[in-house]
Design a protein around this motif. Sequence first.
Motif, PDB file in Angstrom:
ATOM      1  N   ALA A 132      31.252  26.477   3.763  1.00 44.76           N
ATOM      2  CA  ALA A 132      31.826  27.705   3.208  1.00 44.76           C
ATOM      3  C   ALA A 132      30.725  28.669   2.782  1.00 44.76           C
ATOM      4  O   ALA A 132      30.816  29.882   2.996  1.00 44.76           O
ATOM      5  CB  ALA A 132      32.721  27.370   2.018  1.00 44.76           C
ATOM      6  N   VAL A 186      34.903  35.836   8.163  1.00 41.56           N
ATOM      7  CA  VAL A 186      34.217  36.488   7.049  1.00 41.56           C
ATOM      8  C   VAL A 186      33.452  37.717   7.541  1.00 41.56           C
ATOM      9  O   VAL A 186      33.548  38.804   6.953  1.00 41.56           O
ATOM     10  CB  VAL A 186      33.257  35.516   6.345  1.00 41.56           C
ATOM     11  CG1 VAL A 186      32.417  36.252   5.293  1.00 41.56           C
ATOM     12  CG2 VAL A 186      34.033  34.375   5.681  1.00 41.56           C
ATOM     13  N   VAL A 204      34.781  28.366  -2.617  1.00 46.38           N
ATOM     14  CA  VAL A 204      35.321  27.215  -1.892  1.00 46.38           C
ATOM     15  C   VAL A 204      36.327  26.551  -2.826  1.00 46.38           C
ATOM     16  O   VAL A 204      36.031  26.277  -3.984  1.00 46.38           O
ATOM     17  CB  VAL A 204      34.215  26.229  -1.448  1.00 46.38           C
ATOM     18  CG1 VAL A 204      33.422  25.675  -2.622  1.00 46.38           C
ATOM     19  CG2 VAL A 204      34.824  25.102  -0.606  1.00 46.38           C
ATOM     20  N   ALA A 239      31.632  32.843   2.560  1.00 46.08           N
ATOM     21  CA  ALA A 239      32.780  32.907   1.654  1.00 46.08           C
ATOM     22  C   ALA A 239      32.306  33.045   0.213  1.00 46.08           C
ATOM     23  O   ALA A 239      31.193  32.631  -0.133  1.00 46.08           O
ATOM     24  CB  ALA A 239      33.652  31.662   1.807  1.00 46.08           C
ATOM     25  N   ALA A 257      37.568  30.221   0.772  1.00 47.04           N
ATOM     26  CA  ALA A 257      37.597  29.214   1.830  1.00 47.04           C
ATOM     27  C   ALA A 257      38.330  27.992   1.272  1.00 47.04           C
ATOM     28  O   ALA A 257      37.824  27.308   0.380  1.00 47.04           O
ATOM     29  CB  ALA A 257      36.186  28.850   2.265  1.00 47.04           C
ATOM     30  N   GLU A 258      39.529  27.770   1.777  1.00 45.44           N
ATOM     31  CA  GLU A 258      40.414  26.719   1.259  1.00 45.44           C
ATOM     32  C   GLU A 258      40.087  25.382   1.927  1.00 45.44           C
ATOM     33  O   GLU A 258      40.516  25.098   3.045  1.00 45.44           O
ATOM     34  CB  GLU A 258      41.871  27.114   1.510  1.00 45.44           C
ATOM     35  CG  GLU A 258      42.901  26.026   1.273  1.00 45.44           C
ATOM     36  CD  GLU A 258      43.040  25.631  -0.182  1.00 45.44           C
ATOM     37  OE1 GLU A 258      42.317  24.707  -0.587  1.00 45.44           O
ATOM     38  OE2 GLU A 258      43.873  26.220  -0.874  1.00 45.44           O
ATOM     39  N   PHE A 305      40.108  25.785   5.942  1.00 48.03           N
ATOM     40  CA  PHE A 305      39.082  25.465   6.932  1.00 48.03           C
ATOM     41  C   PHE A 305      38.750  23.979   6.856  1.00 48.03           C
ATOM     42  O   PHE A 305      39.068  23.293   5.881  1.00 48.03           O
ATOM     43  CB  PHE A 305      37.826  26.313   6.723  1.00 48.03           C
ATOM     44  CG  PHE A 305      36.914  25.834   5.621  1.00 48.03           C
ATOM     45  CD1 PHE A 305      35.695  25.247   5.911  1.00 48.03           C
ATOM     46  CD2 PHE A 305      37.272  25.976   4.289  1.00 48.03           C
ATOM     47  CE1 PHE A 305      34.852  24.812   4.907  1.00 48.03           C
ATOM     48  CE2 PHE A 305      36.442  25.542   3.267  1.00 48.03           C
ATOM     49  CZ  PHE A 305      35.218  24.956   3.579  1.00 48.03           C
ATOM     50  N   SER A 323      43.692  24.638  10.334  1.00 44.03           N
ATOM     51  CA  SER A 323      42.510  25.140   9.632  1.00 44.03           C
ATOM     52  C   SER A 323      41.479  25.676  10.616  1.00 44.03           C
ATOM     53  O   SER A 323      41.449  25.283  11.789  1.00 44.03           O
ATOM     54  CB  SER A 323      41.869  24.009   8.811  1.00 44.03           C
ATOM     55  OG  SER A 323      42.769  23.482   7.857  1.00 44.03           O
ATOM     56  N   LEU A 362      35.384  30.271  10.696  1.00 49.75           N
ATOM     57  CA  LEU A 362      35.395  30.793   9.326  1.00 49.75           C
ATOM     58  C   LEU A 362      34.335  31.881   9.168  1.00 49.75           C
ATOM     59  O   LEU A 362      34.601  32.940   8.589  1.00 49.75           O
ATOM     60  CB  LEU A 362      35.148  29.663   8.326  1.00 49.75           C
ATOM     61  CG  LEU A 362      35.108  30.081   6.850  1.00 49.75           C
ATOM     62  CD1 LEU A 362      36.454  30.622   6.394  1.00 49.75           C
ATOM     63  CD2 LEU A 362      34.678  28.900   5.971  1.00 49.75           C
ATOM     64  N   LYS A 363      33.150  31.634   9.707  1.00 51.04           N
ATOM     65  CA  LYS A 363      32.092  32.649   9.630  1.00 51.04           C
ATOM     66  C   LYS A 363      32.497  33.909  10.379  1.00 51.04           C
ATOM     67  O   LYS A 363      32.246  35.035   9.910  1.00 51.04           O
ATOM     68  CB  LYS A 363      30.782  32.109  10.197  1.00 51.04           C
ATOM     69  CG  LYS A 363      29.622  33.087  10.010  1.00 51.04           C
ATOM     70  CD  LYS A 363      28.309  32.536  10.498  1.00 51.04           C
ATOM     71  CE  LYS A 363      27.155  33.434  10.097  1.00 51.04           C
ATOM     72  NZ  LYS A 363      27.372  34.872  10.359  1.00 51.04           N
ATOM     73  N   GLU A 386      42.670  34.146   1.541  1.00 53.60           N
ATOM     74  CA  GLU A 386      42.503  32.699   1.425  1.00 53.60           C
ATOM     75  C   GLU A 386      42.826  32.085   2.782  1.00 53.60           C
ATOM     76  O   GLU A 386      43.831  32.430   3.404  1.00 53.60           O
ATOM     77  CB  GLU A 386      43.440  32.141   0.355  1.00 53.60           C
ATOM     78  CG  GLU A 386      43.339  30.634   0.170  1.00 53.60           C
ATOM     79  CD  GLU A 386      44.323  30.139  -0.887  1.00 53.60           C
ATOM     80  OE1 GLU A 386      43.868  29.749  -1.970  1.00 53.60           O
ATOM     81  OE2 GLU A 386      45.542  30.144  -0.617  1.00 53.60           O
ATOM     82  N   LYS A 387      41.966  31.188   3.246  1.00 52.07           N
ATOM     83  CA  LYS A 387      42.160  30.597   4.565  1.00 52.07           C
ATOM     84  C   LYS A 387      41.674  29.155   4.571  1.00 52.07           C
ATOM     85  O   LYS A 387      40.568  28.861   4.126  1.00 52.07           O
ATOM     86  CB  LYS A 387      41.391  31.411   5.609  1.00 52.07           C
ATOM     87  CG  LYS A 387      41.534  30.920   7.036  1.00 52.07           C
ATOM     88  CD  LYS A 387      42.900  31.233   7.617  1.00 52.07           C
ATOM     89  CE  LYS A 387      42.955  30.893   9.104  1.00 52.07           C
ATOM     90  NZ  LYS A 387      44.270  31.160   9.702  1.00 52.07           N
TER      91      LYS A 387
END
Length: 332
Positions: free
Chosen positions: A28, A249, A36, A33, A8-9, A225, A239, A245-246, A222-223
Amino acid sequence: MKRTLIIAEAGVNHNGSLNVAKKLAISAKEAGADIVKYQTFNPDALSSKYAEMAQYQKKNMGQTKSQKEMLSRLTLTHDEFIQLARFCDEIGIKFLSTPFDIQSIDFLNELGCDIWKIPSGEITNYPYLVHIAETKKKIIMSTGMSTLTEVVSALDILRSNGATDIQLLHCTTQYPTPYSAVNLKAMLTLKSETGCEVGYSDHTNGIEIPIAAVAMGAVIIEKHFTLDRNMEGPDHKASLEPGELKQMVDSIRHIEEALGDGKKKPADIELSNINIARKSIVAKKFIKRGEVLSEENITTKRPGNGISPMLWTSVLGTNAIRNFEEDELIEI
């Protein structure tokens, strides 16, 4: 399938606030993730006073200034990074930060980081690559903006200076990246031409492309957020927000489970359905004992616990061994 490492970027989406950086770590962790990741840099060492902002940065921030001016507002102090790394350890998520200059490499090395994430912009930075390689730690290198020749040259430098564990990330350095510029198949080229494990660093809107990358064999995703896409800063608009993000994942974990081992065979949960879904050779109508079995008096119907229709030609022309009622399974 090998479990995909999900980074999680957070990058600079903390906007220079340790409190926001900690909230990003919590987000994250809650999304599932594995890592982080932030960015560590000294604005004076990273950018000259003449370097301009990228077009997407100007657009996202609604202003034009030098990179150095922009970056100076997006930094955390070394002490804050020490606190942040400790906080990540306390909540149970791995801390990682990309160094953008030699000083930051040394700081993160002293901090105990055991993985280096090399950003796309440093792939042609010889002294930077040498400095990282000499630590002999694991390396994940992004390859945005790079030709295959440049990637191979960077790998040669890393390997000749002590690096042995290197993974590559295919990516397109544009924020956001249009789908037409993703070129996911290049990820497979990187793997075949370099022998490295490969993953994908995504800058598209949404979550479809990183999920597709996992289905194609990416071992790392890698993404970027953020807590809120409406926050001020260069990277927020490209982002994911926490819920997205969840979702990414969770979707990746589903894909991993669904890919399986590649062997074509019935799944255990299918076995009970075979006789229900398949067919057998049955009597099309009443058949008297001794009658020749033909396409006029036999057919195929469910269930599949009788003679398989694949033996159709072997059954045709034989004599009925007994009387068969309509729909009764044929026996020979």
